[in-house]
Design an enzyme around this catalytic site. Structure first.
Site, PDB file in Angstrom:
ATOM      1  NE  ARG A   1      -4.028  -1.801   2.252  1.00  0.00           N
ATOM      2  CZ  ARG A   1      -4.745  -2.238   3.284  1.00  0.00           C
ATOM      3  NH1 ARG A   1      -4.470  -1.821   4.494  1.00  0.00           N
ATOM      4  NH2 ARG A   1      -5.738  -3.073   3.088  1.00  0.00           N
TER       5      ARG A   1
ATOM      6  CD  GLU B   1      -5.290  -8.733  -4.209  1.00  0.00           C
ATOM      7  OE1 GLU B   1      -5.838  -9.805  -3.905  1.00  0.00           O
ATOM      8  OE2 GLU B   1      -5.461  -7.690  -3.562  1.00  0.00           O
TER       9      GLU B   1
ATOM     10  CD  GLN C   1      -6.436 -21.284  -0.971  1.00  0.00           C
ATOM     11  OE1 GLN C   1      -6.972 -21.635   0.078  1.00  0.00           O
ATOM     12  NE2 GLN C   1      -6.811 -21.741  -2.125  1.00  0.00           N
TER      13      GLN C   1
ATOM     14  N   GLY D   1       3.856 -22.227   0.109  1.00  0.00           N
ATOM     15  CA  GLY D   1       2.823 -23.215  -0.228  1.00  0.00           C
ATOM     16  C   GLY D   1       2.058 -22.880  -1.501  1.00  0.00           C
ATOM     17  CE1 TYR D   2      -3.536 -24.660  -1.064  1.00  0.00           C
ATOM     18  CE2 TYR D   2      -2.484 -23.204   0.514  1.00  0.00           C
ATOM     19  CZ  TYR D   2      -3.421 -24.163   0.221  1.00  0.00           C
ATOM     20  OH  TYR D   2      -4.255 -24.624   1.207  1.00  0.00           O
TER      21      TYR D   2
ATOM     22  CE1 TYR E   1     -10.640 -10.558  -3.705  1.00  0.00           C
ATOM     23  CE2 TYR E   1      -8.622 -11.756  -4.267  1.00  0.00           C
ATOM     24  CZ  TYR E   1      -9.282 -10.774  -3.543  1.00  0.00           C
ATOM     25  OH  TYR E   1      -8.569  -9.994  -2.678  1.00  0.00           O
TER      26      TYR E   1
ATOM     27  CG  ASP F   1     -12.004 -11.843  -0.078  1.00  0.00           C
ATOM     28  OD1 ASP F   1     -13.016 -11.281   0.391  1.00  0.00           O
ATOM     29  OD2 ASP F   1     -10.867 -11.642   0.363  1.00  0.00           O
TER      30      ASP F   1
ATOM     31  CD  GLU G   1      -6.379  -1.520  -0.886  1.00  0.00           C
ATOM     32  OE1 GLU G   1      -5.485  -2.050  -0.226  1.00  0.00           O
ATOM     33  OE2 GLU G   1      -6.281  -0.395  -1.414  1.00  0.00           O
TER      34      GLU G   1
ATOM     35  CB  CYS H   1     -17.038  -8.178   9.882  1.00  0.00           C
ATOM     36  SG  CYS H   1     -18.612  -9.049   9.803  1.00  0.00           S
TER      37      CYS H   1
ATOM     38  CB  CYS I   1     -18.791  -2.855  13.394  1.00  0.00           C
ATOM     39  SG  CYS I   1     -19.011  -3.003  11.611  1.00  0.00           S
TER      40      CYS I   1
HETATM   41 FE1  SF4 Z   1     -20.077  -7.578  11.054  1.00  0.00          FE
HETATM   42 FE2  SF4 Z   1     -20.157  -5.025  11.747  1.00  0.00          FE
HETATM   43 FE3  SF4 Z   1     -22.430  -6.342  11.302  1.00  0.00          FE
HETATM   44 FE4  SF4 Z   1     -21.004  -6.907  13.466  1.00  0.00          FE
HETATM   45  S1  SF4 Z   1     -21.992  -4.971  12.998  1.00  0.00           S
HETATM   46  S2  SF4 Z   1     -21.911  -8.382  12.060  1.00  0.00           S
HETATM   47  S3  SF4 Z   1     -18.920  -6.628  12.721  1.00  0.00           S
HETATM   48  S4  SF4 Z   1     -20.828  -5.883   9.790  1.00  0.00           S
END
Ligand code: SF4
Length: 356
Positions: A34, A46, A51, A90-91, A127, A145, A190, A200, A210
């Site tokens: 970045r 990428e 994996q 790997g891979y 992807y 993904d 991104e 999440c 979040c």
């Molecule tokens: Fe995912 Fe955010 Fe929803 Fe919680 S609030 S399930 S972390 S998107």
């Protein structure tokens, strides 16, 4: 299947997009691809990140940039050196595909600019094409993904059960395209992936911090942990018996045939079957090492045995080539570092040489 889809209300999308981009600009990780970004760095990262976790990729990426700083340098390198640089990641088909891709790009008057054109090139799926074209070329295309699909499934409280990860990804492509922030497609993609990696997360998502909480139809860690519903294939157990045979300062290794999909031209300690022996014959030798590892749905237990005296005297007396091009090789202990071993075998060989 029992699908219960809750598409995101279109009127909330502008606020959702603003919230995620604002969060990303403040919280994104500093990563080498970045900083001073380039098309080449995006492509290499990428491929390496498929994996594989970021922290594993970091030292490989740094070494790779030093040895192959651009498409031309990578295209000009011999394949065995490219695979050697990849050793332990790997891979290995990724290394070969990246090499082929560099040769294809180096032969073009200019690299492609769209996901559709990238997808025509070797080793590039939907992807990777979307990631490269959106991040490095600004193409207005959404990446999906596993991370992104998980975020979208939770945002929309979609409890569909999926038979595979690829079904999951396919299912969420239309929703990913609908929520894409078209002015900053690369940054948006991104940001979605970063949210999936940092907030999440598959288990124990941190909904409390979040940025999308007020737009999320799940928004609660316990409920979120059950989404997406993925039917996991049953784990299959395998046992591989391998031979440790050192003679006159040389170690007996097996090299997979060049056409082998997983390990082409990589060296490993020979399995009993590579020597035309049954497991019980090799197991007569002293057990030196026992290790377990998981590859996709397989749980593999490997045991490495010192070659029983009668076997040591007769196996691999000459270089033995099979019809498939795979071969047994005696490799001088002094040259072991210069050949390419698969990652676990490199560790096991070092361990066994350190404690003979
Ligand atoms: Fe995912 Fe955010 Fe929803 Fe919680 S609030 S399930 S972390 S998107």
């Amino acid at each position: 299947m029992g699908a219960v889809a809750h598409p995101l209300p279109p009127r909330t999308l502008p606020a959702l997009r603003r919230a995620l981009l604002t969060w990303f600009r403040a919280h994104r990780r500093t990563l080498p691809w970045r900083e001073a970004p380039s098309l080449y760095k995006t492509v290499v990262s990428e491929f390496m990140l498929q994996q594989t976790q970021v922290k594993t990729v970091l030292p490989y990426f740094a070494r790779w940039q030093e040895r192959f700083p651009d498409f031309a340098a990578l295209a000009a390198a011999p394949e065995n050196e490219v695979v050697k640089q990849w050793e332990g990641l790997g891979y290995y088909s990724r290394a070969r595909n990246l090499h082929k891709l560099a040769r294809a790009v180096a032969a073009m008057p200019a690299p492609p600019r769209t996901a559709a054109a990238w997808q025509e090139l070797p080793g590039i799926g939907p992807y990777t094409a979307a990631a490269i074209a959106s991040i490095a070329c600004g193409d207005r295309v959404a990446c999906v993904d596993g991370n992104v699909a998980r975020v979208l499934a939770r945002l929309s409280a979609d409890t569909t059960a999926f038979a595979s990860g690829s079904d999951l990804v396919k299912h969420f492509r239309p929703l990913a395209a609908a929520v894409l922030e078209a002015e900053h497609p690369g940054e948006w993609n991104e940001a979605m992936m970063e949210l999936g990696a940092l907030v999440c997360t598959p288990r124990a998502p941190t909904c409390i911090v979040c940025p999308l909480r007020e737009h999320c139809a799940t928004a609660e860690p316990e409920a979120a942990s059950a989404i997406p519903r993925l039917e996991r294939p049953k784990t299959e157990r395998l046992h591989v018996v391998r031979l440790w045979c050192v003679r006159d300062g040389r170690l007996l290794l097996h090299r997979a045939a060049a056409g082998s999909r997983r390990l082409a031209a990589l060296h490993e300690l020979p399995a009993a079957a590579d020597l035309g022996l049954d497991d019980a014959t090799v197991q007569r030798g002293e057990l030196l090492l026992r290790r377990s590892r998981s590859i996709t749905r397989y749980r593999i237990e490997e045991s490495i045995h010192r070659a029983p005296t009668d076997i040591a005297a007769r196996v691999g007396a000459e270089k033995q080539n099979s019809a498939a091009g795979a071969a047994l090789h005696w490799v001088s202990l002094a040259e072991l570092e210069s050949i390419t071993l698969s990652g676990p075998h490199r560790r096991w060989v070092r361990e066994l040489l350190a404690h003979p």
